[in-house]
Design an enzyme around this catalytic site. Sequence first.
Site, PDB file in Angstrom:
ATOM      1  CG  HIS A 193      -3.305  -3.664   3.095  1.00 35.95           C
ATOM      2  ND1 HIS A 193      -2.222  -3.188   3.797  1.00 35.95           N
ATOM      3  CD2 HIS A 193      -4.036  -2.580   2.758  1.00 35.95           C
ATOM      4  CE1 HIS A 193      -2.293  -1.876   3.881  1.00 35.95           C
ATOM      5  NE2 HIS A 193      -3.390  -1.474   3.250  1.00 35.95           N
ATOM      6  CD  GLU A 238      -0.877  -6.353   4.854  1.00 32.55           C
ATOM      7  OE1 GLU A 238      -0.520  -6.599   3.676  1.00 32.55           O
ATOM      8  OE2 GLU A 238      -1.043  -5.197   5.280  1.00 32.55           O
ATOM      9  CB  CYS A 261      -0.981  -0.043   1.164  1.00 33.62           C
ATOM     10  SG  CYS A 261      -2.433   0.963   0.855  1.00 33.62           S
TER      11      CYS A 261
HETATM   12  N1  GLN Z   1      -1.953   6.657   3.016  1.00 33.70           N
HETATM   13  C1  GLN Z   1      -2.074   5.913   1.803  1.00 33.70           C
HETATM   14  C2  GLN Z   1      -3.441   6.062   1.168  1.00 33.70           C
HETATM   15  O1  GLN Z   1      -4.372   6.469   1.806  1.00 33.70           O
HETATM   16  C3  GLN Z   1      -1.742   4.460   2.007  1.00 33.70           C
HETATM   17  C4  GLN Z   1      -2.714   3.753   2.882  1.00 33.70           C
HETATM   18  C5  GLN Z   1      -2.203   2.433   3.409  1.00 33.70           C
HETATM   19  O2  GLN Z   1      -1.008   2.190   3.395  1.00 33.70           O
HETATM   20  N2  GLN Z   1      -3.077   1.609   3.913  1.00 33.70           N
HETATM   21  O3  GLN Z   1      -3.601   5.767   0.021  1.00 33.70           O
END
Ligand code: GLN
Length: 530
Positions: free
Chosen positions: A506, A508, A375
Amino acid sequence: MSGIGKGVSTASIGKILESRGFKVSAIKIDPYINVDAGTMNPIEHGEVFVTEDGVECDQDIGNYERFLEKNLFDKNYITTGRVYQTVIQKERNLEYDGRCVEVVPDIPNEVIRRIKKVAKDTKSDFVLIEIGGTVGEYQNLLFLEAARMMKLTQPKSVLFVLVSYLPVPKIIGEMKTKPTQYAVRSLNSSGIQPDIIVARSEFPVDEKRKEKLSVFCNVKKQDIISAPDAESIYEIPLMFEKENIVGRILSKFEMRPRKRDLAEWQKLVNTIKHPKRTVKIGIAGKYFRSGKFTLMDSYISVIEAIKHASFFFKAKPEITWLDTEEYEKNSRALKELEDFDGIIVPGGFGSRGIEGKIKVIKYCRENKIPFLGLCLGMQLAVVEFSRNVCGLKGAHSVEIDPKTKYPVIDLMEEQKKKLKEKKYGGTMRLGAFDCKIAPKTISFNAYKSNLIRERHRHRFEVNDAFKNDLERNGMIIAGINPELNLVEIIELPEEKHPFFVGTQFHPEFKSRPLQPHPLFKEFIRKSLAD
Ligand code: GLN
């Protein structure tokens, strides 16, 4: 108290019941007013786990998913905020027939309705309900009241397990039962008598203390389950099985015991206890400092996913926290990255430590250290590549630098309005979405599929306007969301770098102990290669 393992205890009981052929579901009750965990700081609350259907919930739901090896949903998560929201909405809809709506019984009744709905929808033999918080605190009183009311109307199908901590103060060197005695008394004053006590401690609970607890807590000796600290949480179902907790549960419900099958799980635990090698992984995050203590809770799913993949290769992961703010002050410190077999830059928000993370990514790229960006980690890999390979000086994510000349990571269109209206809660791009995988990529080789579904939690994305720049300079866009054409996975070609992969989603959240996630597996495979 929090952190003693109520979640893992719940998940372990569920695991054993499932291994005996019963259908199990689980509910986490968090007594706070927040409607979900999405608006809380991870240092305070721990990781925000995301379900397939896009709920930002407590990390215990992650534990349940990993132990029960099944997905849980919106309905498996209850908070005070959610309960009140429904009751107030029903009142506005005239669903209470014009009567006065009261905290008791209407709030506990809504809790009970939610619990029964899970049982009915999932057709489960057992629903495990974890009431968060500590006995005696004000916040969970209404949930205890719901529990008491359920027992009253269905005495034969409700059973209470108290998870309590028995300290062994160093200066005395003796295990103390008093806090548990008081916890039981406190529960009694809410009208609840525990049927089973899970006695958590640094050490096993001996016979003498079991006797004492039995007399003072009014619980049979065989219903006191010794639950000492374990090397790995995955051992706990096996430990519980030895203490016959499920035998006791079944006999109390007057249900016949069934044959158990925990063979695969046993094999996993053997691997964990006798690893053949180690793999050194660095995590460059920022949510792990709490005063003088280091917390792991904020990245629990990432850590577990690393473990699952490592166990697959009979390896023990050695995980180190990389303080990226340190690299901002002192670039030479980056040299220590050489010591790692692989590096992960996980998800995150805000600008603290960002330039340090970008330096870590650059170092991994240039020195061919296996790198996995999750992300935010993926977004920063795009920023780094844009600046240092595509020559877009000052490129950034608009989350961190709204005025950047090259906004390579931009706010998603649908997000702009929401933020303007200050609609922050539950409004990110959340939950599982399709991702089409390009052939002949690392990701394709890992997933062995050209269409996958992964879970998201973000507001920003790779800016379409720079896709050509990235590709022209050698970055591979390995995954795309087919509906919106959003970039989901970036890679560097395998000839150039052994493993450089970033995902907007994600992965994970979908890793399971016996089914490690394909991308984590590939990352660890490459990290283990010399
Ligand atoms: N802050 C980033 C976004 O909002 C990444 C979010 C995250 O890593 N879950 O896109």
